[in-house]
Design an enzyme around this catalytic site. Structure first.
Site, PDB file in Angstrom:
ATOM      1  N   VAL A  14      30.335  33.647  37.132  1.00 44.61           N
ATOM      2  CA  VAL A  14      30.551  32.404  37.865  1.00 44.61           C
ATOM      3  C   VAL A  14      29.494  32.205  38.965  1.00 44.61           C
ATOM      4  O   VAL A  14      28.899  31.134  39.082  1.00 44.61           O
ATOM      5  CB  VAL A  14      31.976  32.359  38.476  1.00 44.61           C
ATOM      6  CG1 VAL A  14      32.162  31.122  39.339  1.00 44.61           C
ATOM      7  CG2 VAL A  14      33.028  32.401  37.375  1.00 44.61           C
ATOM      8  N   LYS A  45      27.350  45.826  46.195  1.00 45.10           N
ATOM      9  CA  LYS A  45      26.657  46.884  46.932  1.00 45.10           C
ATOM     10  C   LYS A  45      25.618  46.396  47.925  1.00 45.10           C
ATOM     11  O   LYS A  45      25.388  47.057  48.935  1.00 45.10           O
ATOM     12  CB  LYS A  45      25.962  47.835  45.946  1.00 45.10           C
ATOM     13  CG  LYS A  45      26.920  48.570  45.035  1.00 45.10           C
ATOM     14  CD  LYS A  45      26.162  49.560  44.160  1.00 45.10           C
ATOM     15  CE  LYS A  45      26.951  49.914  42.922  1.00 45.10           C
ATOM     16  NZ  LYS A  45      27.041  48.782  41.966  1.00 45.10           N
ATOM     17  N   GLY A 221      36.413  36.598  22.442  1.00 40.89           N
ATOM     18  CA  GLY A 221      35.986  36.699  23.839  1.00 40.89           C
ATOM     19  C   GLY A 221      36.907  35.970  24.803  1.00 40.89           C
ATOM     20  O   GLY A 221      36.555  35.745  25.953  1.00 40.89           O
ATOM     21  N   ASP A 235      47.672  37.632  36.319  1.00 38.25           N
ATOM     22  CA  ASP A 235      46.707  36.604  36.692  1.00 38.25           C
ATOM     23  C   ASP A 235      47.410  35.241  36.823  1.00 38.25           C
ATOM     24  O   ASP A 235      47.142  34.473  37.750  1.00 38.25           O
ATOM     25  CB  ASP A 235      45.586  36.548  35.645  1.00 38.25           C
ATOM     26  CG  ASP A 235      44.458  35.628  36.075  1.00 38.25           C
ATOM     27  OD1 ASP A 235      43.856  35.890  37.137  1.00 38.25           O
ATOM     28  OD2 ASP A 235      44.202  34.634  35.364  1.00 38.25           O
ATOM     29  N   LYS A 239      48.124  32.680  40.223  1.00 42.95           N
ATOM     30  CA  LYS A 239      47.964  31.216  40.276  1.00 42.95           C
ATOM     31  C   LYS A 239      49.273  30.562  40.712  1.00 42.95           C
ATOM     32  O   LYS A 239      49.279  29.635  41.529  1.00 42.95           O
ATOM     33  CB  LYS A 239      47.527  30.689  38.904  1.00 42.95           C
ATOM     34  CG  LYS A 239      46.114  31.161  38.541  1.00 42.95           C
ATOM     35  CD  LYS A 239      45.744  30.814  37.111  1.00 42.95           C
ATOM     36  CE  LYS A 239      44.377  31.417  36.782  1.00 42.95           C
ATOM     37  NZ  LYS A 239      44.035  31.287  35.359  1.00 42.95           N
ATOM     38  N   GLY A 356      36.018  29.633  31.960  1.00 46.66           N
ATOM     39  CA  GLY A 356      34.615  29.516  31.557  1.00 46.66           C
ATOM     40  C   GLY A 356      33.728  29.454  32.787  1.00 46.66           C
ATOM     41  O   GLY A 356      34.084  28.834  33.783  1.00 46.66           O
TER      42      GLY A 356
HETATM   43  N1  NAP Z   1      35.151  33.229  34.661  1.00 51.64           N
HETATM   44  C1  NAP Z   1      36.131  32.361  34.686  1.00 51.64           C
HETATM   45  O1  NAP Z   1      36.397  31.684  33.705  1.00 51.64           O
HETATM   46  C2  NAP Z   1      36.933  32.151  35.932  1.00 51.64           C
HETATM   47  C3  NAP Z   1      37.824  31.076  36.025  1.00 51.64           C
HETATM   48  C4  NAP Z   1      38.524  30.856  37.224  1.00 51.64           C
HETATM   49  C5  NAP Z   1      38.352  31.741  38.280  1.00 51.64           C
HETATM   50  N2  NAP Z   1      37.505  32.799  38.139  1.00 51.64           N
HETATM   51  C6  NAP Z   1      37.363  33.726  39.257  1.00 51.64           C
HETATM   52  O2  NAP Z   1      36.022  33.693  39.712  1.00 51.64           O
HETATM   53  C7  NAP Z   1      35.692  34.964  40.240  1.00 51.64           C
HETATM   54  C8  NAP Z   1      34.400  35.430  39.610  1.00 51.64           C
HETATM   55  O3  NAP Z   1      34.597  35.630  38.226  1.00 51.64           O
HETATM   56  P1  NAP Z   1      33.451  36.256  37.321  1.00 51.64           P
HETATM   57  O4  NAP Z   1      33.904  36.094  35.924  1.00 51.64           O
HETATM   58  O5  NAP Z   1      32.144  35.721  37.734  1.00 51.64           O
HETATM   59  O6  NAP Z   1      33.548  37.794  37.749  1.00 51.64           O
HETATM   60  P2  NAP Z   1      32.487  38.958  37.500  1.00 51.64           P
HETATM   61  O7  NAP Z   1      31.542  38.549  36.425  1.00 51.64           O
HETATM   62  O8  NAP Z   1      33.272  40.196  37.393  1.00 51.64           O
HETATM   63  O9  NAP Z   1      31.617  38.997  38.851  1.00 51.64           O
HETATM   64  C9  NAP Z   1      32.121  39.478  40.053  1.00 51.64           C
HETATM   65  C10 NAP Z   1      30.970  39.605  41.037  1.00 51.64           C
HETATM   66  O10 NAP Z   1      31.514  39.937  42.300  1.00 51.64           O
HETATM   67  C11 NAP Z   1      30.752  41.001  42.856  1.00 51.64           C
HETATM   68  N3  NAP Z   1      31.544  41.762  43.821  1.00 51.64           N
HETATM   69  C12 NAP Z   1      32.481  42.718  43.618  1.00 51.64           C
HETATM   70  N4  NAP Z   1      32.945  43.186  44.785  1.00 51.64           N
HETATM   71  C13 NAP Z   1      32.278  42.517  45.752  1.00 51.64           C
HETATM   72  C14 NAP Z   1      32.307  42.561  47.158  1.00 51.64           C
HETATM   73  N5  NAP Z   1      33.102  43.401  47.809  1.00 51.64           N
HETATM   74  N6  NAP Z   1      31.501  41.713  47.840  1.00 51.64           N
HETATM   75  C15 NAP Z   1      30.679  40.861  47.197  1.00 51.64           C
HETATM   76  N7  NAP Z   1      30.613  40.781  45.861  1.00 51.64           N
HETATM   77  C16 NAP Z   1      31.405  41.606  45.146  1.00 51.64           C
HETATM   78  C17 NAP Z   1      30.338  41.814  41.660  1.00 51.64           C
HETATM   79  O11 NAP Z   1      29.258  42.649  42.060  1.00 51.64           O
HETATM   80  P3  NAP Z   1      28.504  43.652  41.040  1.00 51.64           P
HETATM   81  O12 NAP Z   1      27.591  42.739  40.256  1.00 51.64           O
HETATM   82  O13 NAP Z   1      27.770  44.566  41.960  1.00 51.64           O
HETATM   83  O14 NAP Z   1      29.549  44.308  40.225  1.00 51.64           O
HETATM   84  C18 NAP Z   1      29.973  40.708  40.695  1.00 51.64           C
HETATM   85  O15 NAP Z   1      28.654  40.250  40.948  1.00 51.64           O
HETATM   86  C19 NAP Z   1      36.881  35.882  39.953  1.00 51.64           C
HETATM   87  O16 NAP Z   1      37.655  36.013  41.106  1.00 51.64           O
HETATM   88  C20 NAP Z   1      37.641  35.154  38.874  1.00 51.64           C
HETATM   89  O17 NAP Z   1      39.016  35.431  38.901  1.00 51.64           O
HETATM   90  C21 NAP Z   1      36.788  33.014  37.000  1.00 51.64           C
HETATM   91  C1  NAG Z   2      30.530  34.353  31.607  1.00 52.89           C
HETATM   92  O1  NAG Z   2      29.465  35.155  32.045  1.00 52.89           O
HETATM   93  C2  NAG Z   2      29.575  36.518  31.664  1.00 52.89           C
HETATM   94  C3  NAG Z   2      28.451  37.252  32.325  1.00 52.89           C
HETATM   95  O2  NAG Z   2      27.228  36.579  32.117  1.00 52.89           O
HETATM   96  C4  NAG Z   2      29.520  36.618  30.149  1.00 52.89           C
HETATM   97  O3  NAG Z   2      29.658  37.974  29.738  1.00 52.89           O
HETATM   98  C5  NAG Z   2      30.668  35.819  29.571  1.00 52.89           C
HETATM   99  O4  NAG Z   2      30.594  35.823  28.178  1.00 52.89           O
HETATM  100  C6  NAG Z   2      30.601  34.380  30.093  1.00 52.89           C
HETATM  101  N1  NAG Z   2      31.820  33.719  29.641  1.00 52.89           N
HETATM  102  C7  NAG Z   2      31.788  32.565  29.017  1.00 52.89           C
HETATM  103  C8  NAG Z   2      33.111  32.040  28.578  1.00 52.89           C
HETATM  104  O5  NAG Z   2      30.763  31.952  28.773  1.00 52.89           O
END
Ligand code: NAP
Ligand code: NAG
Length: 376
Positions: A14, A45, A221, A235, A239, A356
């Protein structure tokens, strides 16, 4: 030109997509008289900051370099010496982040954006609120820990946005806030707020076995690496808690009744993922099939929902009429029905992709832009 300084925590799927949206919207934002200035980015980190956050920022080529390095799985600390920036690691980075937030929060203003999935950002967020910073969250953890933290974060309602914490980019929080602001009492909210579980339940309706559907969702996925993270319902509960608290209910996560789709003895602490997928899952097929059939015989279908009624919030499987918005749900969309005085017999329905990186990051960007009036 109005300038919005921004500090990003988390550059996973994200966070990186957000940086990409910011860069590709430069022209659009300029036409609207706005400039988003990314002054710092951190991962778990390290912290990368502009050498002088008042006059400099991480330029677009640095932002793209951050995305490239993080997508390759490396740490931000690899970027030592990039453009006009500095790296801070571990212990140093939190202190530095707070120092910047202190300076900017009290002067130009600063939007602190949490795209991490961690509870570790909570202490920083609590402090930046006191510095006058704005907070934008995709991360649900800060709003679902104690009531004390929640109260603190929302203490200046104009300075916090968290649309992407529920339903990703869907206008869920905005819609609720508008209904609440108009004094229209909300009686009931019920929604399918997990793309994964929405997909699973609608596939079950087609008569497919639970085990097969979960494995298909995993290979598409749609699930977390361990699907039990989705099937457990926590989760969705987070919400539900955010929505309940918005309605004014002073609940905590453990006040919410959560039905897990797998039994305790198949939990991650008792059964390996491999064993769960190979053997555990199919033991659940028969029971679920019977529930699906029973519901169907009554013209109903099963949905995994979060339901908030009165002061109670519960999360789990419910039978719903096939011809309701939730009952018609197919695939991985989220659907939320809101019942109030104005939306009494037929609910206000919000539906669309609820996950997404792209839609979530777009929701975060729209939240940041929504704060523009607080900047000069
Ligand atoms: N993806 C979705 O569809 C979606 C939808 C709604 C909400 N969200 C929310 O959006 C957030 C991000 O999702 P994501 O999929 O991008 O997660 P992700 O890919 O796991 O990325 C998490 C990021 O946060 C960093 N992080 C971990 N601990 C941290 C800290 N203490 N301080 C600063 N950064 C830290 C991680 O660092 P490292 O790179 O060093 O590990 C990583 O870069 C989550 O809370 C998720 O629940 C996601
Ligand atoms: C979101 O980004 C992560 C990290 O780049 C990737 O692994 C994942 O497949 C992506 N998710 C979607 C739904 O595109």
């Amino acid at each position: 030109m109005k300038s919005i300084p921004l500090f990003l925590m988390g550059c996973g799927g994200v966070g990186r997509q957000l940086l990409q949206h910011i860069v590709s919207c430069r022209h659009l934002h300029a036409k609207q008289g706005m400039l988003l200035r990314v002054v710092g980015v951190c991962d778990s980190k390290s912290l990368l900051v502009a050498t002088d956050v008042f006059t400099k920022d991480l330029n677009d080529s640095s932002l793209m370099e951050i995305c490239r390095v993080k997508s390759s799985g490396s740490s931000l600390s690899m970027l030592n010496g990039l453009g006009e920036s500095q790296i801070f690691t571990n212990m140093e980075s939190t202190g530095k982040a707070l120092e910047i937030a202190g300076h900017l929060g009290r002067t130009t203003g600063l939007a602190v954006v949490d795209c991490s999935a961690s509870s570790e950002t909570i202490e920083v967020l609590k402090q930046v609120v006191d510095f006058g910073c704005c907070v934008v969250l995709a991360n649900k953890k800060p709003l679902t820990s104690s009531m004390e933290v929640f109260d603190k974060l929302v203490s200046h309602p104009r300075r916090i946005r968290h649309e992407s914490t529920v339903g990703a980019g869907l206008p869920v929080i905005t819609s609720l806030n508008r209904i609440l602001a108009s004094g229209d009492p909300i009686h009931h909210i019920i929604g399918s707020l997990s793309g994964t579980l929405g997909y699973v339940m609608s596939e079950l309706e087609e008569g497919k076995p639970f085990s097969q559907v979960v494995k298909a969702a995993k290979s598409l996925g749609y699930t977390e690496p361990d699907p039990r993270d989705d099937l457990g319902g926590m989760d969705v509960a987070r919400k539900g808690l955010i929505l309940s608290r918005l309605l004014g209910w002073r609940l905590n996560l453990d006040d919410i009744k959560v039905e897990s789709l797998y039994p305790d003895e198949m939990g991650p602490d008792k059964m390996s993922l491999k064993d769960f997928l190979a053997n555990g899952l199919q033991l659940l097929d028969k029971n679920i099939e019977e529930r699906v059939k029973l519901a169907s015989s009554k013209g109903n279908t099963l949905r995994y929902v979060c339901s908030i009624e009165g002061t109670r919030c519960h999360v789990g499987v419910q039978e719903l009429p096939k011809n309701s918005a939730l009952g018609r749900l197919r695939g991985s969309d989220n659907v939320l029905e809101i019942y109030s005085r104005c939306y009494k017999d037929y609910p206000l329905v919000i539906q669309g992709a609820g996950a997404g990186n792209d839609t979530t990051a777009a929701g975060v960007l729209a939240d940041i832009i929504d704060l523009q009036d607080l900047f000069s």
